[in-house]
Design an enzyme around this catalytic site. Sequence first.
Site, mmCIF file in Angstrom:
data_model
loop_
_atom_site.group_PDB
_atom_site.id
_atom_site.type_symbol
_atom_site.label_atom_id
_atom_site.label_comp_id
_atom_site.label_asym_id
_atom_site.label_seq_id
_atom_site.Cartn_x
_atom_site.Cartn_y
_atom_site.Cartn_z
ATOM 1 N N LYS A 1 0.940 -1.318 0.073
ATOM 2 C CA LYS A 1 0.001 -0.012 -0.045
ATOM 3 C C LYS A 1 0.727 1.262 -0.106
ATOM 4 O O LYS A 1 1.977 1.297 0.272
ATOM 5 C CB LYS A 1 -1.091 -0.157 1.057
ATOM 6 C CG LYS A 1 -2.175 -1.072 0.906
ATOM 7 C CD LYS A 1 -3.614 -1.029 1.556
ATOM 8 C CE LYS A 1 -4.334 -1.945 1.023
ATOM 9 N NZ LYS A 1 -5.693 -2.256 1.926
ATOM 10 N N ARG B 1 -3.595 -10.092 4.583
ATOM 11 C CA ARG B 1 -4.029 -10.277 3.021
ATOM 12 C C ARG B 1 -2.952 -9.785 2.301
ATOM 13 O O ARG B 1 -2.492 -8.590 2.308
ATOM 14 C CB ARG B 1 -5.003 -9.262 2.788
ATOM 15 C CG ARG B 1 -5.480 -9.424 1.444
ATOM 16 C CD ARG B 1 -7.004 -8.524 1.184
ATOM 17 N NE ARG B 1 -7.357 -8.243 -0.121
ATOM 18 C CZ ARG B 1 -6.852 -7.683 -1.132
ATOM 19 N NH1 ARG B 1 -5.855 -6.859 -0.843
ATOM 20 N NH2 ARG B 1 -7.345 -7.561 -2.252
HETATM 21 N N1 HH2 Z 1 -7.352 -3.924 0.063
HETATM 22 C C1 HH2 Z 1 -7.526 -3.868 -1.404
HETATM 23 C C2 HH2 Z 1 -8.659 -4.823 -1.595
HETATM 24 N N2 HH2 Z 1 -9.564 -5.421 -1.090
HETATM 25 N N3 HH2 Z 1 -10.100 -6.222 1.131
HETATM 26 C C3 HH2 Z 1 -9.865 -6.113 2.525
HETATM 27 N N4 HH2 Z 1 -10.736 -6.780 3.371
HETATM 28 N N5 HH2 Z 1 -8.703 -5.251 2.894
HETATM 29 C C4 HH2 Z 1 -7.893 -4.660 2.286
HETATM 30 O O1 HH2 Z 1 -7.105 -4.083 2.827
HETATM 31 C C5 HH2 Z 1 -8.142 -4.656 0.852
HETATM 32 C C6 HH2 Z 1 -9.108 -5.444 0.357
HETATM 33 C C7 HH2 Z 1 -6.515 -3.252 -2.049
HETATM 34 O O2 HH2 Z 1 -5.586 -3.897 -2.806
HETATM 35 P P1 HH2 Z 1 -5.567 -4.707 -3.998
HETATM 36 O O3 HH2 Z 1 -6.585 -5.707 -4.244
HETATM 37 O O4 HH2 Z 1 -4.287 -5.050 -4.328
HETATM 38 O O5 HH2 Z 1 -6.119 -3.422 -5.163
HETATM 39 P P2 HH2 Z 1 -7.140 -3.035 -5.812
HETATM 40 O O6 HH2 Z 1 -8.472 -2.968 -5.122
HETATM 41 O O7 HH2 Z 1 -6.619 -1.909 -6.557
HETATM 42 O O8 HH2 Z 1 -7.530 -4.311 -7.027
#
Ligand code: HH2
Length: 279
Positions: free
Chosen positions: A218, A254
Amino acid sequence: MAASLPTKTVRVMGVVNVTPDSFSDGGQFAEPAAALAHARRLIADGADMLDIGAESTRPGAAPVSEVEEIARAVPLIRTLRAESALPISVDTMKPAVARAAVAAGATMWNDVTALRHAPDSLAVAAELGCDIVLMHMQGEPGTMQAEPRYYDVVAEVAEFLAARAQAALAAGVRRERIWLDPGIGFGKHMLRHNLPLLAGVGHIVALGFPVLLGVSRKSFIGAVDGGRPAADQRLGGSIAAALAGVAAGVAAVRVHDVRETVQALRVWNAIAQAGSTPR
Ligand code: HH2
């Protein structure tokens, strides 16, 4: 005799983004075959569960229709379920997508809106009977980073999550199905909010539900590291932040980099075990 591998008690959730535009992995796994190969790699690397996301939540990401989101996520979930018994989570705010994912074999609904996106989210969560992740987010994905404000970020996030857990319970979600997540990076100032929230994550753990923590790659990590390293250059900071959560008692992290996180947790645990063994 070969020594057995040290165990790790905190679970590792591997992220699979079947999206063209996720902030963390830039559409590397948007094609179904690439996403499947990536998911298999994460399982081989030691993931305890997978989180399949088919819509990016980063600010400015293009919205995805229900039909498109289902078309991206469900075939992957079905294939993975046919070859593995691992818990599979679906990262979606849409009840219809959660329903289709659970029918295909998903066992967890990870909702970054904490079941606030649709009028029937709470009822569908109760009906599905799967695990539910309730995540804190101030505002909406598109605008959440515009001007996030808190008087006391830890207290406000804890209060919000406690209220959402109560709403889920009142709607009929079973207590043992509920997970909480402080939502690092979701409507939080990079340093002013994310760092105190991480430092105080024990207050979220103290609410009595398992806590999932998502810090992997992040932006706040890049900010702490001064020069703004790109998302895939934040592994050291991701592991440091995950371990801060582990020290505070989170149940799962995660992550994008499963192999390295599993190694960090094994070492963390081996040291903890050595400390509690009489010399
Ligand atoms: N962070 C992201 C997406 N989903 N869900 C939970 N429960 N907690 C988190 O911290 C979280 C999440 C963001 O990360 P990423 O999936 O890599 O990115 P994107 O939303 O751009 O696909």
